[in-house]
Structure formats: structure tokens, C-alpha cells
Design an enzyme around this catalytic site. Sequence first.
Site, PDB file in Angstrom:
ATOM      1  N   CYS A 159     -10.957  -9.812 -17.413  1.00 42.44           N
ATOM      2  CA  CYS A 159     -10.660  -8.414 -17.750  1.00 42.44           C
ATOM      3  C   CYS A 159     -11.943  -7.656 -18.088  1.00 42.44           C
ATOM      4  CB  CYS A 159      -9.695  -8.364 -18.932  1.00 42.44           C
ATOM      5  SG  CYS A 159      -9.319  -6.676 -19.473  1.00 42.44           S
ATOM      6  N   CYS A 174       1.267   1.165 -17.075  1.00 38.79           N
ATOM      7  CA  CYS A 174       2.488   0.633 -17.684  1.00 38.79           C
ATOM      8  C   CYS A 174       3.016   1.587 -18.751  1.00 38.79           C
ATOM      9  CB  CYS A 174       2.211  -0.748 -18.280  1.00 38.79           C
ATOM     10  SG  CYS A 174       3.718  -1.641 -18.722  1.00 38.79           S
ATOM     11  N   ASN A 180       4.787   2.456  18.501  1.00 36.57           N
ATOM     12  CA  ASN A 180       3.959   3.536  19.008  1.00 36.57           C
ATOM     13  C   ASN A 180       3.553   4.369  17.787  1.00 36.57           C
ATOM     14  OD1 ASN A 180       2.831   5.710  20.589  1.00 36.57           O
ATOM     15  ND2 ASN A 180       4.058   4.943  22.289  1.00 36.57           N
ATOM     16  N   THR A 181       2.899   5.483  18.029  1.00 34.69           N
ATOM     17  CA  THR A 181       2.343   6.245  16.898  1.00 34.69           C
ATOM     18  C   THR A 181       3.417   7.060  16.178  1.00 34.69           C
ATOM     19  OG1 THR A 181       1.767   8.000  18.419  1.00 34.69           O
ATOM     20  CG2 THR A 181       0.053   6.393  17.892  1.00 34.69           C
ATOM     21  N   CYS A 197       5.491   7.855  23.130  1.00 31.10           N
ATOM     22  CA  CYS A 197       4.505   8.922  22.955  1.00 31.10           C
ATOM     23  C   CYS A 197       5.150  10.112  22.257  1.00 31.10           C
ATOM     24  CB  CYS A 197       3.941   9.327  24.313  1.00 31.10           C
ATOM     25  SG  CYS A 197       2.646  10.547  24.176  1.00 31.10           S
ATOM     26  N   CYS A 241       0.823  -3.451 -12.697  1.00 31.02           N
ATOM     27  CA  CYS A 241      -0.470  -3.754 -13.327  1.00 31.02           C
ATOM     28  C   CYS A 241      -1.348  -4.574 -12.391  1.00 31.02           C
ATOM     29  CB  CYS A 241      -0.280  -4.464 -14.665  1.00 31.02           C
ATOM     30  SG  CYS A 241       0.695  -5.971 -14.579  1.00 31.02           S
ATOM     31  N   ASN A 276       6.642   3.401  28.445  1.00 33.81           N
ATOM     32  CA  ASN A 276       6.209   4.225  27.312  1.00 33.81           C
ATOM     33  C   ASN A 276       7.378   5.072  26.829  1.00 33.81           C
ATOM     34  OD1 ASN A 276       5.201   6.198  25.604  1.00 33.81           O
ATOM     35  ND2 ASN A 276       3.237   6.362  26.678  1.00 33.81           N
ATOM     36  N   CYS A 290      -4.256  -0.918 -16.311  1.00 33.41           N
ATOM     37  CA  CYS A 290      -2.938  -1.547 -16.427  1.00 33.41           C
ATOM     38  C   CYS A 290      -2.158  -0.897 -17.557  1.00 33.41           C
ATOM     39  CB  CYS A 290      -3.075  -3.054 -16.644  1.00 33.41           C
ATOM     40  SG  CYS A 290      -4.051  -3.517 -18.102  1.00 33.41           S
TER      41      CYS A 290
END
Lengths: 440, 434
Positions: free
Chosen positions: B347, B357, B204-205, B139, B386, B136, B353
Site C-alpha cells: 500500500c 468505498c 464489426n464496428t 458496416c 477497491c 459484410n 480505495c
Amino acid sequence: MTNSPQTDGVVAARLDDATLAAHFDDLYPDLDAHEARVAADRCYFCHDAPCITACPTDIDIPLFIRQIQAGQPDAAARTILSQNILGSMCARVCPTETLCEGSCVRNDAEGNPVEIGRLQRYATDGLLAANEHPFTRAPATGKSVAVVGAGPAGLSAAHRLAMLGHAVTMYDTRPKPGGLNEYGIAAYKAANGIAQAEVDWLLQIGGIAVETGKALGGDLTLDGLKGQFDAVFLGVGLQGVNALRVPGEDLPSVRDAVDFIEELRQTEDKSTLAIGRHVVVIGGGMTAVDAAVQSRLLGAEHVSIVYRRDRGAMSASDYELDHAATEGVTILTNAMPVEVSAAGVTFAYTRSGAAGLEKTGETFTLPADQVFKAIGQTLKGQPEALALEGGKIAIDAQGRTSVAGVWAGGDCATGGEDLTVTAVAQGRDAALDIHAALGA
Amino acid sequence: MADLTSNFVGIKSTNPFWLASAPPTDKEYNVRRAFEAGWGGVVWKTLGEEGPPVVNVNGPRYGAIWGADRRLLGLNNIELITDRPLEVNLREMKAVKRDYPDRALIASIMVPCVEEAWKAILPLVEETGADGIELNCGCPHGMSERGMGAAVGQNPDLIEQITRWCKQYTRMPVIVKLTPNITDVRKPAQAAKRGGADAVSLINTINSITSVDLDDFAPEPTIDGKGTHGGYCGPAVKPIALNMVAEIARDPMTADLPISGIGGVTTWRDAAEFLTLGAGNVQVCTAAMTYGFGIIKEMTAGLSLWMDKKGFTSVDQITGRAVPNVTDWQYLNLNYVTKAVIDQDKCISCGRCYAACEDTSHQAILMKEGRVFEVDDSECVACNLCVNVCPVEECITMKRVAPGSLDERTGNVVPAEKGDWTQHPNNPMASAAE
């Protein structure tokens, strides 16, 4: 409870108290906070959103929904109420399926619009429940305005005028302000006293004196008001009722639907209200639906709405008609009344002919202990000086009538669609024009 | 049907889905339930050295962010390594491994960076019958303040050192678990390899504060008015993890180093993506913590079905399949020209979109009468925004402008041959195209 839906005649207490209470409670309960967030998340925040265009009061709907989504329903309420001060009642009575929700792009996507009406109700009800009034008055202008009629148009005009600093006196012929919101809408659409609560909340702006029991043609005259105030706004609604013009119309079993709806709204104990076993409602609008549905809710065994043209011509929305059908109301079209008797109503079938609606020659009779007329309301008792158009007070885009210094809006005036929301828009816009005209 | 059995650095398991070293693997009861549910392996929650165990906070140890319907998108935790005595964990590990010999049982270990500490614990772990160890080095909270976990993982020399000790004192395969809280994940991976690691596992986190309480002005999760950064995990971190896995997989110095992929694996598809970017197996935590161990059935069934459809018969055939297609920006084909195309039948006229744009990109979408939205090819740079903001799947797509055709934006004919930045005339370092 001694009576049942099968009891003959016109009697009270066809249903037990608990059933009546359930029948006249909210049709749809409020969304809770989580439901509201989930519902709000469905809004796409469209560019130049079609729902805004479809709203007669131009509420920035994507913005208020986004504010709910962002965890601030009170901010959403401010967005709504700044455009439509009666946002809470409108959330209940607007035909959203033909207005905002009808234009929602989600209809194209999956046939299921964002629940704009319920979200609006969630936001505005929260602010009302907290009894917070987010608007403040501008410094006093020294100008005074008379508002005749305390219905949606009058309330909307009065609030905006007061906000702009004018001193408002609002008159109404009935004992309570609210107009159709208080007297003319089905009880289950305005349960728990919401209409009065909304009016009370609205009046917190201050600067609005309410005088009830006063009407044009009674204590008030247009000339008198013009002399006393700097401007006059008329939002008197439609006080007359169309007649059937058939034999038997004067029988005691025949009644105006608007009277029935009003009595029902003003009666706390619904078990005291007498209703027929067989009820016939004549008409094709929202008043007909409200009378018919509530007849069923009081325990009438058979209720029919009978309309002289076809279903497409009925002014009641599909949503309302579907609701009536779900409540067990029979909807008959292309039939016009020819005679009312103690036994019932005789109708003639109709069809579209060269000269308009014509009878086919075939008739039928519906048994009826009680007959409600709901074939339209008319302007009544209006000052003679005002020019009319199509039976309503003629106004221009700013709400000005033919008489200088007099504005009008709502059902009594042209340009609306007999909707609460259009009345609110007209009242608001007339107030802004009055403000401009007063040069304050 | 595809064979899901896995052989990762000699460690066999019934499928490539292991539960990561974390709260779900803290004790025998949970691990037995996991194996009964069908998990292929378990990395036992990190063991510390003998003696009084660490303690955990007694207030909230998790924080989260959610989508609108409270779908958990990211989880953060400030739990430390196991707070149970070493001998209890070892005894339970032995019992579980004895009863589930076909599943992988890996011991995660974190002891101080001194040789004696590693020398002491490794024989005890080996005695349980564990199939391997995971160091480990990731951590990010609490233990790192004591010179362990991420404090080691952020120092390649220390990684190399402890890996070397482990290879010296045990015959078990050594997996080095890496922290993402660094600038270049290839460096610790290279260090692990130099130390002799059999594999790395990542990520790991990630250091994180999930939110701030705006009444108490304190970070969440809040303990008595204070908070600390915790380790972020769950679906939200997957894109970060995928990139780090791919970086190691395509680094020539570590290309042959096996990888156990970790970070937001929630469905079979997430797992398949990790595998294609070079992972030999995957480890799961947050999805199990959110939905329970039963999700393994979707993962195995889903991976199996996808493999069948693709004609893969073993997991090995997937591993690394997408790695050759991960490259540097400078090698991307600048002559590959696409344009957005809006399917008018799909659509719904929301105009997202257009707003995206017009406000934030290249003004390449036109709003026409009746809320009809169309792409202006003379402005479209094919950015894909888009496509990404459109609420309707497959409504807007990118279509290639065929070589030989005119690119209306540049006024040039699209070349047939590949051309990248290394050859581009604007690049002062460009190699002359002879």
C-alpha cells in the site's frame, strides 16, 4: 574573451558570451503541453492528499493537476494562485523534494514523485504569459493598509488586501519590488525576468500603490505609518549579515554572498562580472549554494563551500547540494574559518564535543582570490517597539505583532522557515486577519 | 513448441491471426507487406458489385480517443467499402493468392440484397482462388444508408436470405460478419446458421461519435462543419466483442457455429481470450493501423509461448475453453463469499480505495492514523471496486471466506454447498430445495 577559468586573480569574462548565456538560462525549461499531460496523468488524485498537507500555502494540488490533465492549465493556474499568488516563482524555488513532492505517494510506489513543481510552473507560466489576471477587487472598503517590504510576504499580503477592497501602499527600500525573488535568488532559477513579470502581473489587481526607495528608519516610521493607515504589515526581510569574526575579514577579497547574488541578478551582461579563479564560500544554506554555483557558472576554476558542522546540519536541501556538486562545487564540512589572508582562507577542522562544536586542532588552507560570506542574515533596523523572539519579530498565528495594528510575516518574523512559500502563506493569512480586524 | 497453424472451416493459414477486412487490406501492395510480415491470413477489403465504385469522403475519415500519452484507445472510421474497381481487386487478389498459397485469402463482399447481385459476383471471386468469402453485414455507416452492411445485419431474415444465396452459388466457405449495433447478437447469428453459414465473424464496428469540437460544435471527425457516426474499434471495444462472441458460443442454437473473433485484438493475450471464449481464429485491424504490420511477431510469439507454458500444442485446444464458465447471473454461487484484503507492505497510502468505498460503495474501508487503510469485514460486500481503483497491482486482493467461517457482514456461517438465485428464498420463482 581574453580570460579563462585558469586566469589568476579576480577577472571578468572567463567564459565566452554564448556559454555564459547558456549557464544563466532556465535550469529546467517549461514542460510543453504534451509533457504536462503525461506528467499530470501520473497523479493519483489521492484522498486527503498528503501533498496538500505538505504545502505551506495549502494549494489543492490534486485538483490543479487534474485540471491540467483535463486540458485546462488556466483553470489549474487559478486553483494555484487563489492560494499562492506567487505560484510561478514558488514553482521555481520551493524545495519541493521536502514539501509536496516529498510527500507524494508515488515515492512509495516507485521512488519517483509526480513532478508537482514543474506542473505548477507550467500552469502559472501559461497564465502569466497570456497576461490574464483572474482576480477582481471587492468594492472599496475605505480602509487603507501600509505594506512595508515588497518581497514575497509583502506582495502576498498586498494582493490579498487589495482583492478584499482595501487601498494598499507598498513600500520597499530597493528600486524594484520583488524582494528576494528579484534580488536574492540565483539567476538561473528566475531566468527571463520572471520575477518582475510576476510582480507586474500581480499588481494588475489594482489598488496597490508602490513606493520604492523608502525604508523603515529612513523615510518611514512605524508611528507615522500607524497614523496614516488603518493597519500596517511588515515584510521587511533580513537586511543584516552575520560576520565571520576572524582576522582578515575586512580584506577586499571578502564579500557578502547576498551582495554578490544581488549584483549578479541585476547585471544583464554577465561577462562584465569579475570572479576569482579560486572561490571559497563560507556557509551551509541556500545563499551559500547560490553563490557557489553561480561562481562556477561565471567560470571560476575552483569553488568550495565550507561549512562548520556536518552535512546533515546544512540548511541547503539535498537537491541543492547535489546540484552544486554536479556543477563542480566542492563541499567541505566540519571546518570553520580561523583566518583570511590575501592567499586564502585557513580553516580548523571541527567535531561535536561535550560543549558543542570544538576544533580538532588540525587546520588547512584553501587558496582564495575571492571569499563569500553566507553564514546567515539578521533582522536590522526594525522599530524598537516591536517585541522580538529569537532575533525575529514575534508574531502570533494570525501574524499580529506585539504592537496593536501592526502585523508581520516572511523572513523578518517568527514562524516561517525562511522559504518563499512560507512568506507567501504568512502574508496571505495576515491580510485575512487584517481584513477581519478592520471589520470591513 | 506449439503449432500455430490454423484450420478455420477448412481454410488453412500459418497462424490464427488474420487481418480484418478494412483499410489495411485494400490492395495488393499492403497485403503483400502483411504476408511478408507474417500474418496468417487476410480478409480483403469489402468488394462491391461491378460498375462505378463507391467514393469516399475527402476530409478526415478517422477519429480517435487517446490515453494521456496519446496511446490510441479507440478509433472510429467513416470509410466505405473499397473505392477501387472490382476487376482491379480481383486481379490483385489472384496474384497474391498465387504467391502466398499457405496464407488465407478471404473476400469480403457487400452487394445489394437481390439474388442476381450475389449470383453475379460470386463466380468472379471464386475465380481468384480465394479461400472463402465473408459477407459484410456490419458496416455501420454510409453503406447502411443504402440498404447494405449493417442494414442487412440488423435484419435476421435478410442475413438468412443472402447467406442462403451464397451457399447456393459458391462452394467457398461462407463467413457472415455481424454487426454489434443490435440488441441481441444471437439472433443474427442464428439467422446466419439457418442460412447455412459455415461461420460468423464479429464484431464489426460500433456506431460512434468520438468527440465533439467545442469551438465548431460539430462531431469528430468533422467534414466541412458536419460529422456522422462512424464505426468504433480498437482496444476500447474488446469487452463488448468478447461478450458477443461468448453469447453466440454458449447459445445452444449456435454453439457449433465456428466464430472468427474480432474487436480490439492488440496483443497475444487479447487473441487468447477470444479463442477461449469460442473463437476459432481472430481478426485484427486497429492494432495494425496503429503500429504497423510488425505487431504480428509479438502476437505469434506471445501466443506460442503461452501455449507452451500451458501445455497446449494446437490452437484447437484453446478454442472454447472458457465457454463452459460463462453463465447466467442466476447461476452464480451466492455462497461464494470473499472480502477485500489490503497488503500493507504494498500500500502506498493514496486512499483511492477509501474514497471509492466511502463515497460510492459500502463504507467498508477504514482510514486510520498515519494514512493506514484497512478493510472492515463487517461492511465489505466484496464488490471489487477497491481492487479496480487501486494503482498498485496485487495490493488489494479478494480472499475467500472459507465455508464454515463467519461472514462478519451477514452474521451467518458461510455454507459449504453452492447456492444460487434459482434456489434463493427471496426468489419467488425459486425451485424448492428438497
